[in-house]
Design a protein around this motif. Sequence first.
Motif, PDB file in Angstrom:
ATOM      1  N   UNK A  47       0.768  -1.063  -0.111  1.00  0.00           N
ATOM      2  CA  UNK A  47       0.100  -0.033  -0.103  1.00  0.00           C
ATOM      3  C   UNK A  47       0.744   1.283   0.043  1.00  0.00           C
ATOM      4  N   UNK A  48       0.171   2.433  -0.012  1.00  0.00           N
ATOM      5  CA  UNK A  48       0.674   3.681  -0.220  1.00  0.00           C
ATOM      6  C   UNK A  48       0.634   4.421   1.118  1.00  0.00           C
ATOM      7  N   UNK A  49       1.614   5.058   1.443  1.00  0.00           N
ATOM      8  CA  UNK A  49       3.056   5.094   1.348  1.00  0.00           C
ATOM      9  C   UNK A  49       3.669   3.598   1.703  1.00  0.00           C
ATOM     10  N   UNK A  50       4.792   3.342   1.718  1.00  0.00           N
ATOM     11  CA  UNK A  50       5.537   2.143   2.008  1.00  0.00           C
ATOM     12  C   UNK A  50       6.024   2.637   3.552  1.00  0.00           C
ATOM     13  N   UNK A  51       5.700   1.757   4.387  1.00  0.00           N
ATOM     14  CA  UNK A  51       6.125   1.775   5.662  1.00  0.00           C
ATOM     15  C   UNK A  51       7.715   1.343   5.872  1.00  0.00           C
ATOM     16  N   UNK A  52       7.970   0.392   4.969  1.00  0.00           N
ATOM     17  CA  UNK A  52       9.402  -0.113   5.010  1.00  0.00           C
ATOM     18  C   UNK A  52      10.290   1.000   4.498  1.00  0.00           C
ATOM     19  N   UNK A  53       9.930   1.452   3.218  1.00  0.00           N
ATOM     20  CA  UNK A  53      10.803   2.504   3.012  1.00  0.00           C
ATOM     21  C   UNK A  53      10.810   3.728   3.689  1.00  0.00           C
ATOM     22  N   UNK A  54       9.808   4.224   4.257  1.00  0.00           N
ATOM     23  CA  UNK A  54       9.624   5.394   5.229  1.00  0.00           C
ATOM     24  C   UNK A  54      10.890   5.118   6.539  1.00  0.00           C
ATOM     25  N   UNK A  55      10.669   3.898   7.110  1.00  0.00           N
ATOM     26  CA  UNK A  55      11.512   3.330   8.056  1.00  0.00           C
ATOM     27  C   UNK A  55      12.923   3.305   7.794  1.00  0.00           C
ATOM     28  N   UNK A  56      13.227   2.573   6.773  1.00  0.00           N
ATOM     29  CA  UNK A  56      14.818   2.675   6.603  1.00  0.00           C
ATOM     30  C   UNK A  56      15.355   4.033   5.909  1.00  0.00           C
ATOM     31  N   UNK A  57      14.624   4.743   5.408  1.00  0.00           N
ATOM     32  CA  UNK A  57      15.282   6.015   4.788  1.00  0.00           C
ATOM     33  C   UNK A  57      15.373   6.853   6.057  1.00  0.00           C
ATOM     34  N   UNK A  58      14.338   7.014   6.910  1.00  0.00           N
ATOM     35  CA  UNK A  58      14.447   7.944   8.194  1.00  0.00           C
ATOM     36  C   UNK A  58      15.737   7.446   9.023  1.00  0.00           C
ATOM     37  N   UNK A  59      16.095   5.957   9.092  1.00  0.00           N
ATOM     38  CA  UNK A  59      17.223   5.442   9.762  1.00  0.00           C
ATOM     39  C   UNK A  59      18.337   5.978   9.072  1.00  0.00           C
ATOM     40  N   UNK A  60      18.697   5.842   7.720  1.00  0.00           N
ATOM     41  CA  UNK A  60      19.703   6.059   7.104  1.00  0.00           C
ATOM     42  C   UNK A  60      20.278   7.703   7.070  1.00  0.00           C
ATOM     43  N   UNK A  61      19.008   8.243   7.259  1.00  0.00           N
ATOM     44  CA  UNK A  61      19.143  10.010   7.245  1.00  0.00           C
ATOM     45  C   UNK A  61      19.514  10.088   8.505  1.00  0.00           C
ATOM     46  N   UNK A  62      18.932   9.566   9.710  1.00  0.00           N
ATOM     47  CA  UNK A  62      19.562   9.980  10.952  1.00  0.00           C
ATOM     48  C   UNK A  62      20.675   9.503  11.149  1.00  0.00           C
ATOM     49  N   UNK A  63      21.189   8.440  10.807  1.00  0.00           N
ATOM     50  CA  UNK A  63      22.750   7.961  10.721  1.00  0.00           C
ATOM     51  C   UNK A  63      23.596   9.214  10.192  1.00  0.00           C
ATOM     52  N   UNK A  64      23.229   9.471   8.995  1.00  0.00           N
ATOM     53  CA  UNK A  64      24.037  10.482   8.360  1.00  0.00           C
ATOM     54  C   UNK A  64      23.882  11.771   8.958  1.00  0.00           C
ATOM     55  N   UNK A  65      22.868  12.155   9.366  1.00  0.00           N
ATOM     56  CA  UNK A  65      22.691  13.611   9.947  1.00  0.00           C
ATOM     57  C   UNK A  65      23.632  13.548  11.455  1.00  0.00           C
ATOM     58  N   UNK A  66      23.537  12.383  12.181  1.00  0.00           N
ATOM     59  CA  UNK A  66      23.904  12.395  13.457  1.00  0.00           C
ATOM     60  C   UNK A  66      25.526  12.026  13.554  1.00  0.00           C
ATOM     61  N   UNK A  67      25.883  10.825  12.711  1.00  0.00           N
ATOM     62  CA  UNK A  67      27.361  10.497  12.473  1.00  0.00           C
ATOM     63  C   UNK A  67      27.902  10.995  11.369  1.00  0.00           C
ATOM     64  N   UNK A  68      27.407  11.698  10.485  1.00  0.00           N
ATOM     65  CA  UNK A  68      27.973  12.040   9.223  1.00  0.00           C
ATOM     66  C   UNK A  68      27.944  10.974   8.073  1.00  0.00           C
ATOM     67  N   UNK A  69      27.916  11.825   6.890  1.00  0.00           N
ATOM     68  CA  UNK A  69      27.444  10.904   5.804  1.00  0.00           C
ATOM     69  C   UNK A  69      28.653  10.226   5.071  1.00  0.00           C
ATOM     70  N   UNK A  70      29.935  10.596   5.736  1.00  0.00           N
ATOM     71  CA  UNK A  70      30.963   9.631   5.244  1.00  0.00           C
ATOM     72  C   UNK A  70      31.198   8.427   6.166  1.00  0.00           C
ATOM     73  N   UNK A  71      30.473   8.306   7.308  1.00  0.00           N
ATOM     74  CA  UNK A  71      30.579   7.310   8.320  1.00  0.00           C
ATOM     75  C   UNK A  71      30.332   6.137   7.820  1.00  0.00           C
ATOM     76  N   UNK A  72      30.915   4.956   8.470  1.00  0.00           N
ATOM     77  CA  UNK A  72      30.436   3.801   8.519  1.00  0.00           C
ATOM     78  C   UNK A  72      29.006   3.234   8.582  1.00  0.00           C
ATOM     79  N   UNK A  73      28.638   3.964   9.571  1.00  0.00           N
ATOM     80  CA  UNK A  73      27.228   3.597   9.908  1.00  0.00           C
ATOM     81  C   UNK A  73      26.265   4.215   9.083  1.00  0.00           C
ATOM     82  N   UNK A  74      26.761   5.396   8.653  1.00  0.00           N
ATOM     83  CA  UNK A  74      25.529   5.988   7.437  1.00  0.00           C
ATOM     84  C   UNK A  74      25.655   4.761   6.174  1.00  0.00           C
ATOM     85  N   UNK A  75      26.918   4.430   5.790  1.00  0.00           N
ATOM     86  CA  UNK A  75      26.925   3.481   4.691  1.00  0.00           C
ATOM     87  C   UNK A  75      26.289   2.004   5.002  1.00  0.00           C
ATOM     88  N   UNK A  76      26.526   1.595   6.141  1.00  0.00           N
ATOM     89  CA  UNK A  76      25.745   0.444   6.579  1.00  0.00           C
ATOM     90  C   UNK A  76      24.060   0.587   6.626  1.00  0.00           C
TER      91      UNK A  76
END
Length: 156
Positions: A47-76
């Motif tokens: 269904x619309x919108x994808x809860x999976x996509x919202x969750x994992x994108x928010x996770x990646x974005x928060x990792x990038x914002x808090x740890x840096x977009x060049x960090x291993x955590x963001x990459x993972x």
Amino acid sequence: MDFLNILTNPVLLVPGSAWIIAQVAKAVINAIVNKKFSLDRLVGDGGMPSGHSATVTALAMMCGLTEGFGSTVFGLSMIFAIVVMHDAMGVRREAGKHARSIISIVEQLNDYFSEHDDKIKTEKLKVLVGHTPLQVVVGSLLGAAIALAYYFIFAI
């Protein structure tokens, strides 16, 4: 206590919030389109919108914002997000198509054998298990927006 930090960890809270917001939006959109509210849509897949996509994108974005977009955590977390979103559009979407086909075959067999009053017993298959590319993109944009809003409102 370190355990209580889980309750205030934005890398956990924001993706969880994104999932809840996406699921509520999904239930509302489904109710508008079908003119009937379904509690199943609050926790269901597809269904619309994808809860999976919202969750994992928010996770990646928060990792990038808090740890840096060049960090291993963001990459993972980014690789994890890509795998989850690809799976939602691929394997899980195909499983939904297979479920529709199986349901159709069973219905036809039941019609054929109805003269003998024998019904083929099958479990109820879930049809809405995957996502279209648009549902994934909208979920992903929602997750990113929620993460950015949290980050700038609370100025972490």
